[in-house]
Write a protein that holds these residues in place. Structure first.
Motif, PDB file in Angstrom:
ATOM      1  N   LEU A 112       2.413   6.620   2.508  1.00  0.00           N
ATOM      2  CA  LEU A 112       2.335   5.507   3.451  1.00  0.00           C
ATOM      3  C   LEU A 112       1.283   4.510   3.014  1.00  0.00           C
ATOM      4  O   LEU A 112       1.464   3.285   3.140  1.00  0.00           O
ATOM      5  N   LEU A 113       0.162   5.004   2.469  1.00  0.00           N
ATOM      6  CA  LEU A 113      -0.881   4.118   1.954  1.00  0.00           C
ATOM      7  C   LEU A 113      -0.359   3.316   0.759  1.00  0.00           C
ATOM      8  O   LEU A 113      -0.643   2.120   0.631  1.00  0.00           O
ATOM      9  N   VAL A 114       0.403   3.976  -0.114  1.00  0.00           N
ATOM     10  CA  VAL A 114       1.011   3.277  -1.244  1.00  0.00           C
ATOM     11  C   VAL A 114       1.884   2.138  -0.748  1.00  0.00           C
ATOM     12  O   VAL A 114       1.831   1.009  -1.246  1.00  0.00           O
ATOM     13  N   ALA A 115       2.724   2.420   0.241  1.00  0.00           N
ATOM     14  CA  ALA A 115       3.609   1.400   0.788  1.00  0.00           C
ATOM     15  C   ALA A 115       2.817   0.247   1.402  1.00  0.00           C
ATOM     16  O   ALA A 115       3.163  -0.923   1.220  1.00  0.00           O
ATOM     17  N   ALA A 116       1.733   0.593   2.118  1.00  0.00           N
ATOM     18  CA  ALA A 116       0.928  -0.437   2.775  1.00  0.00           C
ATOM     19  C   ALA A 116       0.266  -1.364   1.770  1.00  0.00           C
ATOM     20  O   ALA A 116       0.005  -2.538   2.063  1.00  0.00           O
ATOM     21  N   LEU A 117      -0.012  -0.863   0.563  1.00  0.00           N
ATOM     22  CA  LEU A 117      -0.637  -1.694  -0.462  1.00  0.00           C
ATOM     23  C   LEU A 117       0.386  -2.442  -1.306  1.00  0.00           C
ATOM     24  O   LEU A 117       0.185  -3.602  -1.654  1.00  0.00           O
ATOM     25  N   MET A 118       1.501  -1.773  -1.622  1.00  0.00           N
ATOM     26  CA  MET A 118       2.482  -2.390  -2.506  1.00  0.00           C
ATOM     27  C   MET A 118       3.255  -3.514  -1.827  1.00  0.00           C
ATOM     28  O   MET A 118       3.527  -4.539  -2.441  1.00  0.00           O
ATOM     29  N   LEU A 119       3.634  -3.316  -0.586  1.00  0.00           N
ATOM     30  CA  LEU A 119       4.430  -4.330   0.104  1.00  0.00           C
ATOM     31  C   LEU A 119       3.705  -5.671   0.212  1.00  0.00           C
ATOM     32  O   LEU A 119       4.260  -6.704  -0.160  1.00  0.00           O
ATOM     33  N   PRO A 120       2.459  -5.700   0.732  1.00  0.00           N
ATOM     34  CA  PRO A 120       1.784  -6.999   0.800  1.00  0.00           C
ATOM     35  C   PRO A 120       1.567  -7.635  -0.573  1.00  0.00           C
ATOM     36  O   PRO A 120       1.701  -8.851  -0.719  1.00  0.00           O
ATOM     37  N   LEU A 121       1.231  -6.811  -1.577  1.00  0.00           N
ATOM     38  CA  LEU A 121       1.025  -7.349  -2.917  1.00  0.00           C
ATOM     39  C   LEU A 121       2.300  -7.983  -3.450  1.00  0.00           C
ATOM     40  O   LEU A 121       2.287  -9.096  -3.986  1.00  0.00           O
ATOM     41  N   VAL A 266       8.768   7.690   6.321  1.00  0.00           N
ATOM     42  CA  VAL A 266       9.362   7.720   7.660  1.00  0.00           C
ATOM     43  C   VAL A 266      10.400   8.824   7.752  1.00  0.00           C
ATOM     44  O   VAL A 266      10.479   9.572   8.736  1.00  0.00           O
ATOM     45  N   ALA A 267      11.234   8.960   6.700  1.00  0.00           N
ATOM     46  CA  ALA A 267      12.261  10.000   6.697  1.00  0.00           C
ATOM     47  C   ALA A 267      11.648  11.397   6.721  1.00  0.00           C
ATOM     48  O   ALA A 267      12.125  12.294   7.405  1.00  0.00           O
ATOM     49  N   ALA A 268      10.561  11.574   5.933  1.00  0.00           N
ATOM     50  CA  ALA A 268       9.915  12.878   5.861  1.00  0.00           C
ATOM     51  C   ALA A 268       9.275  13.233   7.210  1.00  0.00           C
ATOM     52  O   ALA A 268       9.357  14.375   7.674  1.00  0.00           O
ATOM     53  N   LEU A 269       8.622  12.262   7.830  1.00  0.00           N
ATOM     54  CA  LEU A 269       7.993  12.527   9.120  1.00  0.00           C
ATOM     55  C   LEU A 269       9.039  12.753  10.206  1.00  0.00           C
ATOM     56  O   LEU A 269       8.844  13.561  11.116  1.00  0.00           O
ATOM     57  N   GLY A 270      10.177  12.031  10.108  1.00  0.00           N
ATOM     58  CA  GLY A 270      11.243  12.216  11.104  1.00  0.00           C
ATOM     59  C   GLY A 270      11.974  13.535  10.975  1.00  0.00           C
ATOM     60  O   GLY A 270      12.569  14.032  11.926  1.00  0.00           O
TER      61      GLY A 270
END
Length: 272
Positions: A112-121, A266-270
């Motif tokens: 999730l941290l990876v996603a939070a950094l990659m998407l804005p970049l 999200v899939a893993a947590l769901g």
């Protein structure tokens, strides 16, 4: 688990190719290839958490000197910006490494941290390429204290993510009005220095903690050697390739990788 010799060498060869291909794409725009290597480590090479982070830092250590030697020969590493960034990112990356090991060891939070950094970049790269905005020659350069404080915060994130911090600092400082010609060598120097300190911190932490928190030395060195060659080739190709195409490619890649890991998390947590 120890792999067989032939399997290990096959992984090393694959890492060499992957590191080279990533660096060929990222080097022309001055971004560390480690930003894009980390998801490959998780998905393709199955490097255990949190060993992916120090392995990424090891990649920066091996792949970075080519560009730095070129900047040093041109005298671009003598400015005060280099000192300000290194002064902030070095302690930050140590704190980030400790947080990565003791607070964020789980794969779900990490992805999730990876996603939070990659998407804005990625979105920032695409937006700034499509709509570069009006030049602001009169904009003030941030004061030294602000630059060092920003470097400290980015160094912490870089220590957690394993990118050294320079890949985040570059876009931020350019957006604040500092010319790319000054930011690029300083950001790469910061990435190299913090990667050295960060990888050493993870190695020391591995002596007092069970689990895979030391770098995957063989894979990190293989990818780094590929990045060293790829960075050189990318620098040679840069004048021949349209900058707009490269920036759009990087932005699209970062955005797609960030979205992929967000959906996987999200899939893993769901599915729990």
């Amino acid at each position: 688990m120890r792999l067989g010799g032939s399997v290990e060498w096959e992984l090393g060869a694959a890492g060499l190719v992957v590191g080279m291909l990533i660096a060929v794409v990222t080097a022309p725009v001055g971004v560390s290839g480690a930003v894009f290597l980390l998801p490959v480590q998780l998905s393709v090479f199955a490097v255990p958490n949190p060993a992916v982070t120090p392995t990424n830092l090891l990649y920066n250590i091996v792949a970075g000197p080519g560009a730095l030697l070129r900047y040093r020969r041109d005298g671009a590493l003598r400015g005060p910006l280099v000192r300000l960034l290194v002064l902030g990112t070095l302690p930050g990356v140590v704190v980030g490494a400790v947080v990565r090991v003791f607070v964020l060891p789980g794969p779900h939070v990490f992805r999730l941290l990876v996603a939070a950094l990659m998407l804005p970049l990625g979105l920032w790269l695409v937006f700034r390429t499509v709509r570069p905005g009006v030049p602001r020659e009169g904009r003030r350069t941030p004061p030294p204290r602000t630059i060092t404080g920003l470097a400290l915060a980015v160094g912490m994130v870089g220590g957690i993510y394993g990118i050294g911090g320079g890949s985040i600092l570059g876009p931020v400082l350019v957006g604040r009005g500092i010319p790319v010609a000054k930011v690029a060598p300083a950001a790469l120097a910061s990435t190299f220095a913090t990667s050295l300190v960060g990888a050493s911190t993870f190695a020391l932490l591995s002596l007092s903690r069970t689990g895979s928190i030391a770098p995957d030395w063989f894979l990190g060195l293989s990818c780094g050697l590929g990045g060293l060659v790829g960075g050189y080739l990318g620098a040679r190709l840069q004048p021949r390739l349209p900058e707009t195409l490269l920036r759009l490619l990087l932005g699209a890649l970062a955005t797609s990788l960030g979205a992929l890991y967000a959906m996987e998390t999200v899939a893993a947590l769901g599915g729990r």
